[in-house]
Design a protein around this motif. Structure first.
Motif, PDB file in Angstrom:
ATOM      1  N   VAL A  23       0.875  -1.167   0.000  1.00  0.00           N
ATOM      2  CA  VAL A  23       0.000   0.000   0.000  1.00  0.00           C
ATOM      3  C   VAL A  23       0.910   1.213   0.000  1.00  0.00           C
ATOM      4  O   VAL A  23       1.850   1.281   0.785  1.00  0.00           O
ATOM      5  CB  VAL A  23      -0.900   0.033   1.253  1.00  0.00           C
ATOM      6  N   VAL A  24       0.666   2.145  -0.889  1.00  0.00           N
ATOM      7  CA  VAL A  24       1.475   3.355  -0.963  1.00  0.00           C
ATOM      8  C   VAL A  24       0.629   4.523  -0.497  1.00  0.00           C
ATOM      9  O   VAL A  24      -0.448   4.772  -1.038  1.00  0.00           O
ATOM     10  CB  VAL A  24       1.975   3.600  -2.406  1.00  0.00           C
ATOM     11  N   ILE A  25       1.099   5.210   0.530  1.00  0.00           N
ATOM     12  CA  ILE A  25       0.459   6.441   1.008  1.00  0.00           C
ATOM     13  C   ILE A  25       1.524   7.515   0.864  1.00  0.00           C
ATOM     14  O   ILE A  25       2.582   7.432   1.485  1.00  0.00           O
ATOM     15  CB  ILE A  25       0.022   6.328   2.477  1.00  0.00           C
ATOM     16  N   SER A  26       1.271   8.504   0.041  1.00  0.00           N
ATOM     17  CA  SER A  26       2.267   9.548  -0.187  1.00  0.00           C
ATOM     18  C   SER A  26       1.784  10.879   0.375  1.00  0.00           C
ATOM     19  O   SER A  26       0.594  11.131   0.498  1.00  0.00           O
ATOM     20  CB  SER A  26       2.594   9.675  -1.670  1.00  0.00           C
ATOM     21  N   ALA A  27       2.748  11.718   0.695  1.00  0.00           N
ATOM     22  CA  ALA A  27       2.460  13.002   1.327  1.00  0.00           C
ATOM     23  C   ALA A  27       1.624  13.911   0.436  1.00  0.00           C
ATOM     24  O   ALA A  27       0.785  14.661   0.919  1.00  0.00           O
ATOM     25  CB  ALA A  27       3.765  13.699   1.711  1.00  0.00           C
TER      26      ALA A  27
ATOM     27  N   PHE B 217       2.901  15.563   6.873  1.00  0.00           N
ATOM     28  CA  PHE B 217       2.536  14.166   6.638  1.00  0.00           C
ATOM     29  C   PHE B 217       3.181  13.263   7.694  1.00  0.00           C
ATOM     30  O   PHE B 217       2.512  12.444   8.317  1.00  0.00           O
ATOM     31  CB  PHE B 217       2.979  13.749   5.227  1.00  0.00           C
ATOM     32  N   THR B 218       4.474  13.434   7.917  1.00  0.00           N
ATOM     33  CA  THR B 218       5.187  12.633   8.918  1.00  0.00           C
ATOM     34  C   THR B 218       4.651  12.908  10.312  1.00  0.00           C
ATOM     35  O   THR B 218       4.465  11.990  11.115  1.00  0.00           O
ATOM     36  CB  THR B 218       6.702  12.917   8.865  1.00  0.00           C
ATOM     37  N   PHE B 219       4.376  14.171  10.594  1.00  0.00           N
ATOM     38  CA  PHE B 219       3.818  14.550  11.891  1.00  0.00           C
ATOM     39  C   PHE B 219       2.485  13.831  12.138  1.00  0.00           C
ATOM     40  O   PHE B 219       2.268  13.246  13.197  1.00  0.00           O
ATOM     41  CB  PHE B 219       3.615  16.064  11.958  1.00  0.00           C
ATOM     42  N   ALA B 220       1.597  13.852  11.155  1.00  0.00           N
ATOM     43  CA  ALA B 220       0.280  13.209  11.299  1.00  0.00           C
ATOM     44  C   ALA B 220       0.419  11.700  11.426  1.00  0.00           C
ATOM     45  O   ALA B 220      -0.253  11.077  12.258  1.00  0.00           O
ATOM     46  CB  ALA B 220      -0.610  13.573  10.114  1.00  0.00           C
ATOM     47  N   LEU B 221       1.302  11.109  10.645  1.00  0.00           N
ATOM     48  CA  LEU B 221       1.506   9.664  10.692  1.00  0.00           C
ATOM     49  C   LEU B 221       2.016   9.233  12.071  1.00  0.00           C
ATOM     50  O   LEU B 221       1.459   8.333  12.694  1.00  0.00           O
ATOM     51  CB  LEU B 221       2.494   9.245   9.605  1.00  0.00           C
ATOM     52  N   LEU B 222       3.052   9.904  12.557  1.00  0.00           N
ATOM     53  CA  LEU B 222       3.616   9.545  13.856  1.00  0.00           C
ATOM     54  C   LEU B 222       2.645   9.799  15.000  1.00  0.00           C
ATOM     55  O   LEU B 222       2.504   8.965  15.897  1.00  0.00           O
ATOM     56  CB  LEU B 222       4.923  10.317  14.095  1.00  0.00           C
TER      57      LEU B 222
ATOM     58  N   VAL C 195      -4.443   9.925   8.533  1.00  0.00           N
ATOM     59  CA  VAL C 195      -3.386  10.808   8.037  1.00  0.00           C
ATOM     60  C   VAL C 195      -3.937  11.772   6.993  1.00  0.00           C
ATOM     61  O   VAL C 195      -3.647  12.970   7.025  1.00  0.00           O
ATOM     62  CB  VAL C 195      -2.194   9.989   7.486  1.00  0.00           C
ATOM     63  N   SER C 196      -4.746  11.278   6.078  1.00  0.00           N
ATOM     64  CA  SER C 196      -5.327  12.151   5.050  1.00  0.00           C
ATOM     65  C   SER C 196      -6.154  13.260   5.680  1.00  0.00           C
ATOM     66  O   SER C 196      -6.020  14.436   5.316  1.00  0.00           O
ATOM     67  CB  SER C 196      -6.194  11.342   4.085  1.00  0.00           C
ATOM     68  N   HIS C 197      -6.996  12.896   6.625  1.00  0.00           N
ATOM     69  CA  HIS C 197      -7.845  13.891   7.289  1.00  0.00           C
ATOM     70  C   HIS C 197      -7.009  14.908   8.068  1.00  0.00           C
ATOM     71  O   HIS C 197      -7.228  16.117   7.984  1.00  0.00           O
ATOM     72  CB  HIS C 197      -8.836  13.195   8.221  1.00  0.00           C
ATOM     73  N   GLU C 198      -6.033  14.422   8.840  1.00  0.00           N
ATOM     74  CA  GLU C 198      -5.212  15.312   9.664  1.00  0.00           C
ATOM     75  C   GLU C 198      -4.365  16.260   8.823  1.00  0.00           C
ATOM     76  O   GLU C 198      -4.246  17.435   9.145  1.00  0.00           O
ATOM     77  CB  GLU C 198      -4.299  14.505  10.597  1.00  0.00           C
ATOM     78  N   VAL C 199      -3.769  15.757   7.762  1.00  0.00           N
ATOM     79  CA  VAL C 199      -2.947  16.610   6.900  1.00  0.00           C
ATOM     80  C   VAL C 199      -3.800  17.715   6.286  1.00  0.00           C
ATOM     81  O   VAL C 199      -3.416  18.884   6.300  1.00  0.00           O
ATOM     82  CB  VAL C 199      -2.230  15.774   5.813  1.00  0.00           C
ATOM     83  N   GLU C 200      -4.958  17.360   5.776  1.00  0.00           N
ATOM     84  CA  GLU C 200      -5.840  18.382   5.199  1.00  0.00           C
ATOM     85  C   GLU C 200      -6.309  19.367   6.262  1.00  0.00           C
ATOM     86  O   GLU C 200      -6.379  20.576   6.019  1.00  0.00           O
ATOM     87  CB  GLU C 200      -7.027  17.723   4.498  1.00  0.00           C
ATOM     88  N   ARG C 201      -6.612  18.891   7.462  1.00  0.00           N
ATOM     89  CA  ARG C 201      -7.053  19.774   8.540  1.00  0.00           C
ATOM     90  C   ARG C 201      -5.933  20.719   8.966  1.00  0.00           C
ATOM     91  O   ARG C 201      -6.143  21.932   9.066  1.00  0.00           O
ATOM     92  CB  ARG C 201      -7.512  18.939   9.738  1.00  0.00           C
TER      93      ARG C 201
END
Length: 98
Positions: free
Chosen positions: A14-18, A36-41, A66-72
């Motif tokens: 599965v590829v999840i990119s920033a 992206f890294t911040f939300a993932l961790l 991660v998608s939701h947090e990055v957009e937020r």
């Protein structure tokens, strides 16, 4: 490298990119990383990515969190992308924390 060259070979990757190739991945001292890294961790460490609160974080839960947090956090300026060919299995993410 071959594993990600053709995700559709059934490898389970599965590829999840920033961000998409034509977009920017934002960084800030506030996050001490890229967002992206911040939300993932933070999703893994705090277990906030465990959306159904069953004590496990799956690939789908992590991707959605991660998608939701990055957009937020970027007020919509950054949108992660993902590609997943194996829809049959939603693997559990193992995260060891101190």
């Amino acid at each position: 490298q071959e594993l990600f060259a053709n995700v559709s070979k059934g490898s389970g990757a599965v590829v999840i990119s920033a961000a998409a190739g034509n977009s920017y991945a934002l960084e800030s001292d506030e996050w001490r990383n890229g967002v992206f890294t911040f939300a993932l961790l933070s999703g893994l460490k705090s277990k906030a990515a465990d959306m159904n609160k069953n004590g496990e974080v799956t690939v789908t839960e992590l991707k959605d969190y991660v998608s939701h947090e990055v957009e937020r956090l970027t007020q919509g300026a950054q949108k992660p992308t993902s590609r997943r060919e194996n829809l049959e299995f939603d693997f559990r993410i193992w995260c060891l924390t101190n």
